[in-house]
Design a protein around this motif. Structure first.
Motif, PDB file in Angstrom:
ATOM      1  N   THR A 330       0.589  -1.425   0.233  1.00  0.00           N
ATOM      2  CA  THR A 330      -0.087   0.750   0.175  1.00  0.00           C
ATOM      3  C   THR A 330       0.798   1.397  -0.486  1.00  0.00           C
ATOM      4  O   THR A 330       1.763   1.339   0.863  1.00  0.00           O
ATOM      5  N   GLU A 333      -1.198   5.059   3.741  1.00  0.00           N
ATOM      6  CA  GLU A 333      -1.951   4.810   4.982  1.00  0.00           C
ATOM      7  C   GLU A 333      -2.720   4.002   4.971  1.00  0.00           C
ATOM      8  O   GLU A 333      -3.943   4.486   4.491  1.00  0.00           O
ATOM      9  N   LEU A 334      -3.436   3.150   4.910  1.00  0.00           N
ATOM     10  CA  LEU A 334      -4.919   2.268   5.573  1.00  0.00           C
ATOM     11  C   LEU A 334      -5.599   2.704   7.107  1.00  0.00           C
ATOM     12  O   LEU A 334      -5.487   1.168   7.158  1.00  0.00           O
ATOM     13  N   VAL A 382      -7.342  -5.399   5.016  1.00  0.00           N
ATOM     14  CA  VAL A 382      -6.981  -5.134   6.594  1.00  0.00           C
ATOM     15  C   VAL A 382      -7.822  -6.195   7.900  1.00  0.00           C
ATOM     16  O   VAL A 382      -8.205  -5.511   7.916  1.00  0.00           O
ATOM     17  N   GLY A 387      -4.985  -0.647  11.660  1.00  0.00           N
ATOM     18  CA  GLY A 387      -4.559  -0.059   9.775  1.00  0.00           C
ATOM     19  C   GLY A 387      -3.159  -0.634  10.106  1.00  0.00           C
ATOM     20  O   GLY A 387      -2.573  -1.431  10.495  1.00  0.00           O
ATOM     21  N   LEU A 388      -2.790   0.111   8.574  1.00  0.00           N
ATOM     22  CA  LEU A 388      -1.510  -0.323   8.325  1.00  0.00           C
ATOM     23  C   LEU A 388      -1.056   0.799   7.413  1.00  0.00           C
ATOM     24  O   LEU A 388      -1.385   2.300   7.027  1.00  0.00           O
ATOM     25  N   PRO A 389       0.704   0.976   8.179  1.00  0.00           N
ATOM     26  CA  PRO A 389       1.227   2.026   7.530  1.00  0.00           C
ATOM     27  C   PRO A 389       1.511   2.083   5.883  1.00  0.00           C
ATOM     28  O   PRO A 389       1.382   1.178   5.338  1.00  0.00           O
ATOM     29  N   ALA A 392       3.194  -0.797   3.574  1.00  0.00           N
ATOM     30  CA  ALA A 392       3.128  -2.189   4.227  1.00  0.00           C
ATOM     31  C   ALA A 392       2.672  -3.165   3.359  1.00  0.00           C
ATOM     32  O   ALA A 392       2.414  -2.604   2.674  1.00  0.00           O
ATOM     33  N   GLU A 393       3.082  -4.525   3.580  1.00  0.00           N
ATOM     34  CA  GLU A 393       2.353  -5.401   2.706  1.00  0.00           C
ATOM     35  C   GLU A 393       0.612  -5.506   3.589  1.00  0.00           C
ATOM     36  O   GLU A 393       0.471  -5.381   4.062  1.00  0.00           O
ATOM     37  N   VAL A 394       0.271  -5.555   2.402  1.00  0.00           N
ATOM     38  CA  VAL A 394      -1.219  -6.252   2.495  1.00  0.00           C
ATOM     39  C   VAL A 394      -1.610  -7.071   1.268  1.00  0.00           C
ATOM     40  O   VAL A 394      -1.993  -6.870   0.138  1.00  0.00           O
TER      41      VAL A 394
END
Ligand code: AMP
Ligand code: MG
Length: 401
Positions: A330, A333-334, A382, A387-389, A392-394
């Motif tokens: 990503t 940010e998510l 997610v 959440g994910l910065p 990051a892998e998603v």
């Protein structure tokens, strides 16, 4: 709340593959083979030339250069060479023409020089078999060329044609009725009265079903009226392999799908541990699977993708029923809050020079906000947490519609 995996397992188990039918192979695009396909002919049917050049006896061209007498010419589809190629002789031959009796190698035209006196000079030595495509070197008569479970894509159609498999056994395409419910929904373009909105789910779900390979029975918008809905559902169940409904499966007082199916069908009403698409219903009406999707358009789409589509694909014989998933990066940010649910964020993405699929969110992510979702080409999975910065892998599910 029900875990998504448990709901998926429930619907998949209730939707076994439909029986096979035999159809013309030309109608089989997108269908899944229900039986192995065995070739009844060799492909190619005869030894032929892989190049434009000269058919020769390899023994004559063991060393080069060598000069041979040209005794004929063969185009693809031409009548076979009469007699047998003798020592010192060559036949001009085009790609796909039958190799003359006596010849066992083809010299490429690029390695030849035509002499004025009816002879040809060949510049390179040849091994026996050189540039000859043997009969059956693609497919041998009697061989199984396609296994049950194979999806008939255009190259598979080409292969079926090449072995003259005129009729094939495939799983039936699922006939699926689709309907929307809601007294507020307007479909005809007329001005909206207070409280009305324009219908979007049926319009979206019908082509999603078609794209999944289903035969779609569009039942339109059904009013929030018990008797009308019951009649439509019963008729739809009698004529289809499955039913997809939109709306009326949550906690509202006018959730008629819930009221009617709760009375006439054997249903499970679920609150899934996902966002969007928390409410979801599944069950059997007179033996016909019914997928009760929520009314919010984004929820409708996501529960179709995660639950209805895989089950319908399974009914049609597919072994791989989910959308393709991959681990993406990503670029933004998510964000999300911990809430015990897995979030499916709508993202758009593409492959970058690093070979990775890079995604970013499409915009407003509310379950009623179709504008951004319409531009998404993947769902980012997610997990519960903060959440994910960016970077990051998603995990993502690719939605290629
Ligand atoms: P429901 O699941 O019927 O309670 O509907 C949830 C929300 O989705 C409500 O705001 C409905 O107006 C909206 N909705 C339901 N069905 C549709 C539809 N087919 N098209 C657009 N919006 C819908
Ligand atoms: Mg409703």
């Amino acid at each position: 709340m029900t875990d998504l995996e448990d709901a998926q397992q429930l619907v998949l188990e209730a939707c076994p593959p439909l029986p096979a039918e035999e159809i013309e192979f030309t109608d089989a695009l997108g269908r899944v083979l229900a039986a192995d396909v065995r070739a009844t002919e060799d492909v190619p049917p005869f030894a032929n030339s892989a190049v434009d050049g000269y058919a020769v006896r390899a023994a004559d061209v063991a060393t080069a250069p060598v000069e041979l007498t040209v005794v004929g010419e063969l185009a693809a589809g031409a009548a076979p060479f009469e007699g047998e190629l003798g020592p010192g002789q060559a036949v001009r031959i085009m790609t796909g023409a039958a190799v003359p009796a006596g010849a066992d190698a083809i010299a490429m035209v690029e390695d030849s020089e035509r002499l004025g006196d009816g002879r040809v000079r060949l510049h390179r030595p040849l091994e026996p078999g050189s540039a000859v495509r043997a009969a059956g070197d693609d497919v041998r008569a009697g061989e199984v060329v396609l296994r049950a479970g194979t999806v008939v894509r255009p190259p598979v159609l080409g292969l079926l044609a090449s072995i003259n498999a005129r009729r094939v056994s495939v799983h039936r395409a699922a006939r699926v009725a689709v309907l929307s419910t809601g007294d507020e929904l307007v479909t005809d373009g007329s001005p909206l009265r207070p409280g009305q909105i324009r219908e979007s789910n049926l319009t979206m779900l019908a082509p999603l079903l078609a794209e999944a390979g289903c035969v779609v029975d569009v039942r339109g918008v059904v009013p929030d009226d018990d008797a009308t809905l019951e009649a439509v559902l019963r008729d739809a169940a009698a004529r289809n392999d499955a039913i997809v409904t939109s709306g009326g499966v949550s906690m509202g007082d006018y959730d008629v799908v819930k009221a009617v199916l709760g009375r006439i069908a054997d249903m499970q009403w679920m609150q899934l541990a996902i966002k969007p698409a928390k409410p979801f219903a599944f069950g059997l009406l007179d033996g016909t699977p019914v997928f009760g999707l929520p009314g919010n358009p984004v929820s409708s789409l996501v529960s179709f993708e995660l639950l209805a589509r895989p089950a319908l694909r399974r009914m049609m014989g597919h072994r791989h029923v989910s959308r393709t998933s991959l681990v993406a990066i990503t670029d933004e940010e998510l964000p999300r809050q911990p809430d015990g649910k897995v979030h499916f964020l709508r993202v758009t993405g593409s492959f970058a020079d690093d070979g990775r699929y890079h995604v970013r969110p499409v915009g407003a992510q509310g379950s009623h906000q179709l504008a951004a979702t319409a531009l998404a080409d993947a769902l980012a999975v997610v997990p519960d947490g903060p959440g994910l910065p960016a970077g990051a892998e998603v995990a993502v599910l690719l939605l290629r519609w």
